[in-house]
Motif scaffolding. Structure first.
Motif, mmCIF file in Angstrom:
data_model
loop_
_atom_site.group_PDB
_atom_site.id
_atom_site.type_symbol
_atom_site.label_atom_id
_atom_site.label_comp_id
_atom_site.label_asym_id
_atom_site.label_seq_id
_atom_site.Cartn_x
_atom_site.Cartn_y
_atom_site.Cartn_z
ATOM 1 N N PRO A 136 0.790 -1.216 0.061
ATOM 2 C CA PRO A 136 -0.041 0.144 0.066
ATOM 3 C C PRO A 136 0.763 1.304 0.120
ATOM 4 C CG PRO A 136 0.207 -0.641 2.283
ATOM 5 C CD PRO A 136 1.112 -1.710 1.273
ATOM 6 N N GLY A 137 2.159 1.210 -0.345
ATOM 7 C CA GLY A 137 2.826 2.221 -0.156
ATOM 8 C C GLY A 137 2.513 3.727 -0.876
ATOM 9 N N ILE A 138 1.976 3.559 -2.243
ATOM 10 C CA ILE A 138 2.045 5.019 -2.880
ATOM 11 C C ILE A 138 0.985 5.605 -2.185
ATOM 12 C CG2 ILE A 138 1.381 5.776 -5.095
ATOM 13 C CD1 ILE A 138 2.511 3.310 -6.332
ATOM 14 N N ALA A 139 -0.206 4.840 -1.780
ATOM 15 C CA ALA A 139 -1.401 5.387 -1.313
ATOM 16 C C ALA A 139 -1.047 6.044 -0.005
ATOM 17 C CB ALA A 139 -2.673 4.695 -0.975
ATOM 18 N N VAL A 140 -0.495 5.162 0.842
ATOM 19 C CA VAL A 140 -0.055 5.617 2.357
ATOM 20 C C VAL A 140 0.981 7.109 2.139
ATOM 21 C CG1 VAL A 140 1.146 5.189 4.466
ATOM 22 C CG2 VAL A 140 -0.249 3.520 3.207
ATOM 23 N N CYS A 141 1.905 6.835 1.532
ATOM 24 C CA CYS A 141 2.862 7.986 1.321
ATOM 25 C C CYS A 141 2.067 9.360 0.544
ATOM 26 C CB CYS A 141 4.080 7.570 0.477
ATOM 27 S SG CYS A 141 5.167 6.533 1.303
ATOM 28 N N TRP A 142 1.204 8.918 -0.379
ATOM 29 C CA TRP A 142 0.447 10.091 -0.870
ATOM 30 C C TRP A 142 -0.370 10.935 0.176
ATOM 31 C CZ3 TRP A 142 -4.971 10.520 -1.345
ATOM 32 C CH2 TRP A 142 -5.364 11.501 -1.854
ATOM 33 N N PHE A 143 -1.215 10.147 1.010
ATOM 34 C CA PHE A 143 -1.923 10.488 2.286
ATOM 35 C C PHE A 143 -1.194 11.545 3.070
ATOM 36 C CE2 PHE A 143 -3.716 9.806 6.377
ATOM 37 C CZ PHE A 143 -5.112 10.687 6.148
ATOM 38 N N VAL A 144 0.038 10.819 3.379
ATOM 39 C CA VAL A 144 1.009 11.850 4.282
ATOM 40 C C VAL A 144 1.359 12.979 3.801
ATOM 41 C CG1 VAL A 144 3.023 11.563 5.666
ATOM 42 C CG2 VAL A 144 1.661 9.560 5.716
ATOM 43 N N CYS A 145 1.620 12.772 2.380
ATOM 44 C CA CYS A 145 2.323 14.106 1.787
ATOM 45 C C CYS A 145 1.347 15.068 1.808
ATOM 46 C CB CYS A 145 2.698 13.886 0.294
ATOM 47 S SG CYS A 145 4.116 13.163 0.096
ATOM 48 N N CYS A 146 -0.172 14.654 1.751
ATOM 49 C CA CYS A 146 -1.419 15.733 1.729
ATOM 50 C C CYS A 146 -1.392 16.237 3.095
ATOM 51 C CB CYS A 146 -2.624 14.932 1.442
ATOM 52 S SG CYS A 146 -2.618 14.280 -0.625
ATOM 53 N N LEU A 147 -1.132 15.710 4.013
ATOM 54 C CA LEU A 147 -1.021 16.127 5.437
ATOM 55 C C LEU A 147 0.063 16.973 5.759
ATOM 56 C CD1 LEU A 147 -2.469 13.014 7.491
ATOM 57 C CD2 LEU A 147 -3.912 14.865 6.625
ATOM 58 N N CYS A 148 0.891 16.563 5.359
ATOM 59 C CA CYS A 148 2.248 17.365 5.735
ATOM 60 C C CYS A 148 2.746 18.088 4.737
ATOM 61 C CB CYS A 148 3.356 16.399 6.109
ATOM 62 S SG CYS A 148 2.860 15.196 7.627
#
Length: 493
Positions: A136-148
């Protein structure tokens, strides 16, 4: 099924805590010179991501590298004050329930675990993510990028769905789901890198993703090795692996002898033994995209030719690496009864692998790209050591291996056996074809990883991190021409 429900319940319970952690960190903002490098795999067996981390650190960034720590990374990485390694926990294989349920539980666990680790790591300007594995790396990292408010950089080594297709078939629901996932979330990256021009074109035409080709390049420590270092390596390996041990004792007991070299007791001079065997090297992750039965069949043919009086030397074949099919091929190897061929499958320390490549006579690559669009990094490293290669052919291999110039390309075991006979019929021959391939590699201008990275990736990273008009932090000088910058804009999405 019960395990899957428990995992989903755990995700629902933990998600509010993760979001709370994100909310607490969000107001603090991201560090402009901090980069996260994420590998949902073994860091020690992910050289390209190690190189990204080292290059970023060398240009003034602080780097947090997240990944599995099953094998030791390079010492340069461990000893670098700018690089901090965060260990991810790998969920071991589940032995209960259908395979698709096992896979689902693993994905849920990795989603929660990776999200937790990222949320409690200092926010960064960039997240560099290796793909595959992207689920799930792409989705998780994209989500974190949106938050941070970070930028996501996806480095496309291959397609994850195509690797799954080797085991399940291209039309399996899991494969189709993985393909849709990669296509959807891959488009959300701020910057995309890939390993071949063929992959760049495929991403653009079929996925709507613009990417920058960043070829794998050998690091500076991949080079030809002097005989003294070769001898030290052979003596070290000889303590645990019979093929490296001397075939006969020297007349002087103080003289050191391996299967390939001899060190004079008095002068300390190291020389090749006149009747030494050929040293053939291959490296692998022991996965479905490499069929080692081809090499074993070719070695059987080589053995038959040797026994029939073809005038061929003895041969030592070293296959390095770890992976799921190692035991399977190990059983096949143990059934062979060769007289003139010896095979060993050691796991080498990171520092010993370049020494082995720099000491070998020929490399063999059996990598068949699952997508037909990536190139084997093992060949890049071999070329860095001026080691000629025989490689199994596939779609974009000519971007790396030029048949008859820096190696040979084959399609099956018969053709590989014929090439081994052709190259070793007069071994060691200082004027033969094998030596000519080596001379061609020596004379070629091989761009090393650091210089290539600073020409292609650094201008993008610095430009997006610091913004227009900002001063770029100087690194050791490399050529940065307008020709490069015109290619950079095409990679931004």
């Amino acid at each position: 099924m019960a395990a899957s429900c428990v995992a989903l319940l755990a995700l629902c319970l933990l998600l509010p805590l993760l979001l709370l952690g994100a909310w607490r960190r969000w107001p603090r903002g991201r560090a402009a010179r901090h980069v996260l490098v994420v590998v949902l795999g073994d860091v020690g067996r992910s050289p390209r991501m190690q190189y990204h981390a080292l290059s970023l650190a060398g240009c003034g960034f602080s780097v947090t590298l997240l990944g599995f720590c099953n094998s030791k990374p390079r010492d340069e990485l461990l000893q670098n004050d700018r690089i901090h390694i965060v260990k991810l926990t790998e969920l071991q294989h589940l032995a209960v329930g259908p395979r698709i349920v096992q896979y689902g539980v693993k994905v849920v666990f990795q989603t929660v675990h990776l999200l937790w680790k990222l949320m409690w790591t200092e926010p960064a300007a960039y997240i560099f993510l290796q793909n595959p594995p992207g689920l799930p790396g792409i989705a998780v990292c994209w989500f974190v990028c949106c938050l941070c408010r970070s930028k996501l950089v996806t480095d496309w080594h291959n397609y994850g769905y195509s690797i799954l297709g080797l085991a399940h078939g291209p039309q399996h629901p899991l494969v189709l789901l993985a393909k849709g996932y990669e296509r959807l979330f891959g488009r959300l990256s701020h910057l995309n890198l890939c390993v071949t021009n063929a992959m760049r074109e495929d991403l653009a035409e079929n996925w709507g993703i613009r990417a920058l080709t960043v070829y794998d390049r050998p690091a500076s420590f991949f080079k030809e090795m002097p005989l003294e270092l070769q001898h030290e390596l052979f003596m070290k390996l000889g303590r645990t692996h019979c093929p490296f041990q001397a075939r006969s004792e020297p007349s002087d007991p103080a003289t050191e002898r391996s299967a390939f070299t001899e060190k004079d007791a008095g002068s300390g001079l190291v020389t090749h033994l006149p009747e030494r065997p050929v040293l053939l090297v291959s490296s692998t992750s022991w996965t479905e995209d490499e069929d080692f039965s081809i090499l074993l069949a070719a070695l059987e043919k080589f053995e038959q030719l040797t026994l029939s009086g073809a005038g061929l030397p003895s041969l030592v074949c070293v296959i390095t690496g770890k992976g799921p099919l190692k035991e399977y091929y190990g059983r096949l190897i143990r059934r062979k009864s060769f007289r003139h061929v010896q095979i060993c499958t050691p796991w080498l320390e990171a520092e010993d692998y370049p020494l082995l490549l720099g000491s070998a006579d020929l490399g063999v690559c059996l990598h068949r790209s699952s997508s037909g669009l990536d190139l084997p990094m093992k060949v890049v490293d071999m070329f860095g050591c001026c080691l000629p290669v025989c490689a199994v052919n596939f779609k974009c291999l000519p971007e790396l291996v030029r048949h008859g110039e820096n190696g040979l390309v084959f399609k099956d075991a018969e053709e590989l056996a014929a090439q081994l006979q052709r190259l070793f019929s007069k071994f060691p021959d200082p004027t033969g074809e094998l030596q000519q391939f080596r001379e061609n590699l020596r004379s070629a201008e091989q761009l090393r990883w650091d210089e290539s990275w600073r020409r292609t990736v650094l201008p993008l990273v610095d430009g997006l991190t610091l913004g227009p008009g900002a001063t770029v932090l100087e690194c050791p000088p490399v050529a940065r021409g307008r020709k490069d910058s015109s290619r950079h804009s095409a990679a931004l999405t």
